[in-house]
Design an enzyme around this catalytic site. Structure first.
Site, PDB file in Angstrom:
ATOM      1  CE  LYS A 133      40.336 -49.264 -56.366  1.00  7.49           C
ATOM      2  NZ  LYS A 133      41.371 -48.472 -55.669  1.00  7.49           N
ATOM      3  CE1 TYR A 157      19.149 -38.442 -81.648  1.00  8.51           C
ATOM      4  CE2 TYR A 157      20.861 -39.870 -80.742  1.00  8.51           C
ATOM      5  CZ  TYR A 157      19.528 -39.530 -80.878  1.00  8.51           C
ATOM      6  OH  TYR A 157      18.568 -40.274 -80.258  1.00  8.51           O
TER       7      TYR A 157
END
Ligand SMILES: *Cc1c(COP(=O)(O)O)cnc(C)c1O
Length: 324
Positions: free
Chosen positions: A30, A234
């Site tokens: 899955k 950042y």
């Protein structure tokens, strides 16, 4: 872009370890085969000799229906479908509305997520008989098989009782006996009996102890530089007083790596500062490539999560290459 390497010999060694417990494997693929790539993994499973798999929904079943003898859809939509596709029945109301002839009945033995209750089994069997459905399988799911002292044995006992009841019903109504399955990865070695089929997911991909890692994520170098008394990325979250060489590689949180604010340990180096959307910076000078991880069991230690969560979110856009 980065590359994902799928290690075929580790995959096969995991499958053979599982086979030594029970050779009848209903392989769970899955969610894009736990992020490994559903088509890539299906081809390899078929090559190994796997005949039955489980997927999340009809879309996944469609993609791989040419590869297997039977595909069990855990959360199907109610419509008709191919002969080799079986639907999980998660509730009595779904069974009443269902029109797809090939089914696996899910029994709630204690997880309380999906499945019919044990006291609904008689009614369910009558509906199956009346509507002429082919009951191919009966299954249940453990809620805490990775823990030592939980309800696993209680769930096992309940499932065993339901199994005897259903076998009896099938016998007196001359229905074909369905096959029974309950063992997920962490239950494989814990049960007195693994029943007809085992139903592992994460063990196949080596996301738990005792199994070999199947996925490696390798990023390309984009640029490198030297900094001194300066910050990187950042908010300059990483700052170095000394002279250091740093390298920027081409994976970021847009590729499914969990967000981190202050570094992260990689295979041979460490990422520094904040991860960007498409990049991260690492310590050291690298010319071509940087291994982000080659064993998710190690990489997961950077984060407050589980190996499953890391693997399934790795972007399907990244190229998968099978290695020996
Ligand atoms: C995901 C899933 C599995 C596989 O579980 P693992 O812990 O990965 O072995 C088995 N059965 C059901 C119903 C599942 O949803």
């Amino acid at each position: 872009m980065a590359t994902i390497y799928i290690n075929k010999s580790n995959l096969f060694s995991n499958l053979s370890k599982i086979s030594s417990i029970n050779p009848n494997i209903l392989a769970v693929i899955k969610d894009n085969a736990y992020g490994h790539g559903i088509v890539t993994i299906s081809k390899l499973l078929k090559e190994y000799g796997i005949k039955k798999v489980c997927v999340r929904n009809n879309n996944e079943a469609e993609i791989i229906k040419g590869f297997f003898e039977e595909i069990l859809v855990f959360n199907p939509q109610t419509n008709r479908n191919a002969l080799n596709i079986s639907y999980a029945i998660n509730s009595l109301s779904q069974l009443k509305k269902n029109r797809h002839p090939y089914i696996h009945l899910k029994i709630n033995t204690g997880m309380n997520r999906n499945g019919i209750e044990i006291d609904e089994v008689d009614e369910a069997l009558e509906i199956i008989l009346k509507k002429g459905f082919e009951l191919r399988g009966v299954f249940s799911h453990f809620c805490c098989s990775e823990e030592e002292n939980c309800d696993t044995f209680i769930q096992y006992q309940k499932f065993k009782q339901v199994k005897e009841k259903i076998e009896h019903f099938c016998k007196i109504n001359t229905l074909k006996r369905p096959y029974f399955h309950i063992a997920n990865s962490t239950a494989l070695t814990k049960l007195p009996d693994t029943f007809d089929y085992v139903r592992p997911g994460i063990a196949i991909y080596g996301g738990i102890e005792g199994y070999e890692p199947v996925m490696s994520l390798v990023a390309n170098v984009v640029s490198s530089r030297e900094i001194e008394n300066d910050g990187v990325g950042y908010n300059k979250k990483f700052f170095s007083k000394e002279k250091v060489k740093i390298t920027t590689i081409d994976v970021g949180y847009a590729d499914g790596i969990p967000y981190f604010k202050n570094g992260c340990k990689l295979k041979d180096t460490e990422a520094i500062g904040k991860i960007s959307m498409d990049y991260m910076s690492v310590l050291g000078e690298f010319k071509k490539e940087v291994i982000v991880f080659d064993d998710v069991k190690e990489f997961v230690k950077n984060f407050d999560t589980i190996t499953y969560d890391i693997l399934v979110k790795i972007s399907p856009r990244i190229k998968r290459i099978v290695t020996k």
